[in-house]
Design an enzyme around this catalytic site. Structure first.
Site, PDB file in Angstrom:
ATOM      1  N   ASP A 193      19.727  26.019  49.226  1.00 43.47           N
ATOM      2  CA  ASP A 193      19.269  27.330  48.787  1.00 43.47           C
ATOM      3  C   ASP A 193      17.892  27.264  48.128  1.00 43.47           C
ATOM      4  OD1 ASP A 193      19.892  30.206  48.114  1.00 43.47           O
ATOM      5  OD2 ASP A 193      19.647  29.423  46.081  1.00 43.47           O
TER       6      ASP A 193
ATOM      7  N   GLU B 127      16.848  26.847  53.497  1.00 43.96           N
ATOM      8  CA  GLU B 127      16.437  28.238  53.332  1.00 43.96           C
ATOM      9  C   GLU B 127      15.055  28.197  52.685  1.00 43.96           C
ATOM     10  OE1 GLU B 127      16.937  32.336  50.932  1.00 43.96           O
ATOM     11  OE2 GLU B 127      17.562  30.433  50.073  1.00 43.96           O
TER      12      GLU B 127
END
Length: 611
Positions: A299, A343
């Site tokens: 993330d 990401e």
């Protein structure tokens, strides 16, 4: 302690620090081990000693590691560390390596036994791959709200084993190859969705026990479905009971307050510190090792690549070295069988390039540029789309620079952004027509696919972690037809290697990328035995269109988003079959003429073997 592993921990190259630190139950006692070099004194407190701060003191070695063997401490009992910090403050802290935790708002760690003899997924584990040449369609979900009974209160949560059978059936119906679960590490605030963690090795107590999570994963694997977990290596919560200033010093975070404080009100990990690297590398490996996860989606790594995500501050070389090292070591350990997904919203180069060639070593990167450009285009009135034609074509200008996943994730359906279908321009009917065309574009565009739960049924309400997906929508014809369309389209993707064997530049070719006046796009996907031609019409006008094709033979319509069975206006019994004419068009040797519906998309198939 294992001296070799301990040395590796301090050198920032230990993948199994969870076997060194934390609470490890034995026959008559539990051994507690903790790294807190600047603490003055520490004792273990818990259910086993009535939380008596003097009952079980820990001893410290020359490396700053504390340990204690506590008789009578056993699995299921809660505990904390009573830490006399270097500042003189005394704080009760959780175990950074705890394997389980109390349900919020309680915060204590829990002794856990990870013994599980029920794994039956060896065949899956031996045969799994990174999926480069396989269909990869990922279903992102939040376990607490995928199927949440209406009568369930705010302090109750669906359990792994209550939803797993329905989840498997759902994935099979919609041809999802993997589920991606939002973080399962313990976190204090439900509304953080698991992205602001306290315990990186602790399975959240919301959805069941450690063993029940193992059973959940095992069932998915037995059904041929992989599982990817979101991993949050950039920041952690500042709550006083957790990692922040653990021994009175910035042990896990940067010492410079400007670097330590994140934009989310959390603390940034010091990714230059070797012990922190071993902590996070081990956290990544833990979920792959103990829970048989098939991959990790890292993330917010743009906030690691650049200092606090700010390109003007330059590249954070220490953080990049951490990512390279972790990816390299995990690839070595698992022989290239697990997926490592980034990401990353930046244009930083070589994210998916091998670490041996100077890259960060991820296998895939989310194509957030594609997502933003595409959705921005489809929000516009079709009258003005001709001036933004490049929003759709631009992605192929850079596509082969990385291995991309096309994402419509949870981030796109919250915080007033509207759901995917509701972002579309126009009336209720127009929105669904365009959304069907959008998904045809997505599934025929090169790259792997990811969709958040609810996308497949055309959710109109933004996601709320306290409410279930609106499954009742399937009672309505528009949503039921959209779900059928999604299942048919994803099945077409899964069954044809022209669509998923997609990182070869020869696999995709524009036929007509310049028809801005009609908001039309035509491209082909090429396999060894078949070619598929996709026609996108993002205008409100129907057309009789002529365009070039590569082969002679009959082009058969295998998908039309305006067929009646998808709630469109065309009979699905009148499939277009068009014979190619030997007329050069669009730099192709043949030409076909087809009827193109408004706000629609079509896919035509032809055999490459027609002589």
């Amino acid at each position: 302690m294992d001296k070799k592993k301990t040395q590796a921990f301090f050198e920032g190259r230990e993948l199994e620090a969870y076997n060194l630190f934390g609470a490890h139950p034995k026959k008559t006692y539990t051994e507690f081990t903790l790294w807190a070099p600047h603490a003055k004194s520490i004792s273990v407190i818990g259910d086993f000693n009535k939380w008596d701060v003097e009952a079980d003191p820990m001893t410290k070695d020359e490396t700053g590691i504390w340990s204690a063997k506590v008789k009578g401490a056993k699995p299921g009992q809660s505990y904390k560390y009573h830490v006399d910090q270097s500042t003189g403050d005394v704080v009760d802290k959780i175990d950074p390596f705890a394997l389980f935790s109390e349900l919020r708002p309680q915060t204590a760690s829990v002794i856990a036994d990870l013994t599980f003899k029920g794994w039956t997924d060896k065949k899956w584990m031996d045969s799994r791959t990174k999926g480069f040449d396989d269909p990869l369609s990922i279903y992102e979900l939040h376990l607490g709200s995928w199927k949440r009974p209406e009568e369930m209160g705010p302090n109750e949560f669906p359990k792994y084993l209550d939803i797993v059978d329905d989840l498997i059936a759902h994935c099979k119906k919609f041809h999802f190859t993997h589920v991606e679960v939002m973080p399962l590490c313990e976190h204090p605030f439900d509304g953080s969705w698991g992205y602001q963690d306290t315990a990186y090795f602790s399975t959240t107590s919301r959805y069941g026990t450690n063993v029940e999570l193992m059973q959940f994963v095992n069932k998915l694997h037995e059904a041929g479905i992989g599982i990817i977990m979101d991993f949050v290596p950039v920041h952690f919560v500042k709550d006083n009971f957790a990692l922040a200033r653990f021994d009175g010093t910035p042990l896990y975070e940067y010492s410079n307050p400007d670097d330590a404080n994140s934009e989310w009100g959390t603390a940034n990990f010091d990714l230059w510190k070797e012990e922190v690297r071993s902590f996070l590398m081990s956290a990544a490996n833990y979920w792959l090792d103990i829970y048989h996860m098939d991959g990790l989606r890292w993330d917010a790594i743009s906030n690691a690549i650049f200092w606090k995500g700010n390109k003007d501050r330059g590249v954070n070389e220490g953080a990049c070295d951490f990512m390279k090292r972790t990816n390299f070591m995990i690839n070595e350990k698992y022989k290239g069988k697990v997926m490592l997904i980034a990401e990353d919203s930046t244009d930083f180069p070589n994210v998916t390039k091998s670490t041996l060639d100077g890259g960060l070593g991820f296998d895939y990167k989310w194509d957030l540029g594609w997502m933003n450009d595409t959705l921005k285009y489809l929000k516009r009135d079709p009258i003005y789309r001709q001036y933004h034609h490049n929003d759709i074509t631009f992605s192929m200008a850079y596509f082969y620079s990385e291995r991309f996943i096309l994402p419509f994730s949870h981030d796109e359906v919250v915080h007033g952004k509207a759901t995917i279908v509701d972002k579309m321009w126009g009336s209720y009917e127009d929105k669904f027509a365009q959304c069907r065309a959008l998904y045809t574009y997505m599934f025929t565009h090169p790259g792997k696919k990811l969709n958040f739960m609810g996308n497949e049924i055309g959710m109109l309400r933004e996601w709320d972690e306290q409410k279930s997906t609106d499954w009742f929508l399937l009672q309505y014809p528009m949503h039921d037809a959209f779900a059928q369309f999604f299942a048919d389209l994803s099945g077409l993707y899964a069954d044809n290697d022209a669509y998923y064997y997609g990182y070869n530049p020869l696999n995709f070719k524009w036929i007509d990328a310049d028809d801005a006046g009609r908001n039309m796009y035509v491209f082909m996907r090429i396999a060894k035995d078949k070619t598929f031609v996709t026609v996108l019409n993002f205008s409100t006008n129907p057309y009789k269109a002529q365009f070039g094709v590569p082969h002679k033979g009959v082009y058969t319509e295998v998908m039309n988003t305006q067929w009646a069975k998808y709630n469109g206006s065309l009979s699905h019994n009148n499939v277009q079959q068009v014979k190619a004419l030997r007329l050069k068009r669009n730099n192709q040797p043949y030409m076909i003429e087809v009827d193109v519906p408004p706000l629609g998309a079509q896919i035509f198939e032809v055999s490459n073997e027609v002589k």
